[in-house]
Scaffold this motif. Structure first.
Motif: not given
Length: 344
Positions: A35-38, A49-50, A62-66, A71-72
């Protein structure tokens, strides 16, 4: 009220664990990193976005990034290890992420090299993809400032020993760095598996080790070695035994890295009870049920486990070794990896 489940899932439970330690028990700790990186990438216009974010993972990231992409409003593609199980595969599919897994391998080095090679192929085929570089980019440190703030609020003032997996560097290292910046006296104890090159244990193999997320057979470029004061190397049998004892003593059902961190915490506290000890349980124990927890009858009693105190990497040995960092002989320090380009 949280706007998205990712915001709720990332927050750890702060649990007192006898005798006199505190556990930060996460469902998915790497949500802080993702989340912090994104958020930083979106705020700085590096992604929009997209766009599609891509990375390699043994499962947790993998789960965290997905979830961060969901979320964004971003697309997510994962090159996964064979340790990504059916439960996670189904969740990734429903969340809109795509997953491809490398061919099965019992060799951690081969598994990680195959994943990195595939990332390179994907970027050449799709130059508009953004490689998250969880193993290399210090952007993943950003999200852990929130964890440091939580520790400052929840943990009594005074000296603090933080214990947990080294991983990509963006967890224990990031939390300790933020706390130190805020003026907290922090002693940082990192946990590694045997076979990891990160702190020079690649010459001691552990074929049963399945907690690749806390160490690596390839260089992790965002590990800041100078942040650490002690390193513990724990093999599979002892990590499993520590996880079983943690569940038995506290009811905390966590992954193998938490079992290893619990052992290291007990030992460090036995050596010196000064200050407060905090250890990290980065994930739950569900994906380790068949491979580890089902073998609980074989667990070694905590009271009989003691680490071998090493002075240099060539002295490391199974089942558990510990060493002050940096080693007295500075020639033993791992070579600093060459920078990794943004696109491979």
């Amino acid at each position: 009220m949280h706007e998205h489940i990712a915001e709720a899932m990332k927050e750890p439970d702060v649990v007192s664990v006898p005798p006199g330690a505190i556990c930060l028990r996460f469902e998915t700790m790497k949500l802080y990193a993702a989340l912090g990186a994104v958020r930083h990438l979106l705020a700085t216009g590096q992604v929009r976005p997209g766009d599609t974010l891509v990375d390699s993972s043994s499962g947790i990231y993998a789960h965290a990034l997905a979830l961060a992409c969901h979320r964004h409003g971003l697309r997510c593609h994962i090159v996964g290890s064979t340790t990504v199980d059916r439960t996670l595969r189904v969740q990734l599919e429903i969340l809109g992420a795509t997953l491809e897994q490398v061919r099965p391998s019992r060799n951690l080095r081969l598994d990680q090299n195959l994943r990195v090679e595939r990332i390179g192929e994907l970027l050449r085929e799709n130059p508009h993809f953004h490689w998250m570089r969880q193993y290399h980019d210090s952007i993943h440190y950003l999200g852990y400032r929130d964890v440091a703030d939580l520790v400052r609020k929840e943990v009594p003032e005074g000296p603090l020993t933080l214990v947990g997996g080294v991983g990509t560097g963006a967890s224990t290292g990031a939390i300790a760095d933020c706390l130190r910046e805020a003026g907290r006296q922090v002693r940082l104890v990192g946990v590694q598996p045997f076979g990891s090159v990160t702190f020079g244990a690649e010459h001691v193999a552990d074929p049963d080790m399945i907690i690749a997320g806390i160490g690596s057979s390839i260089p992790f470029h965002n590990v800041r070695h100078e942040l650490y004061d002690r390193i513990h190397w724990v093999n599979f049998d002892y990590a499993m035994s520590g996880a079983v004892e943690l569940l038995r003593a506290s009811g905390i059902f966590a992954g193998l890295s938490a079992g290893a961190a619990y052992l290291a915490t007990l030992w460090e506290r036995e050596r010196s009870a000064e200050g407060t000890y905090v250890f990290l349980a980065a994930d739950t124990g569900h994906r380790y049920v068949d491979t580890a927890y089902a073998r609980h009858a074989d667990a070694v009693g905590v009271g009989s486990m003691r680490p071998h105190e090493a002075a240099a990497q060539e002295e490391l040995r199974h089942p558990w070794s510990a060493m002050d960092w940096p080693p007295r002989d500075r020639a033993q320090l791992p070579a600093r990896p060459e920078p990794v380009p943004e696109k491979a």
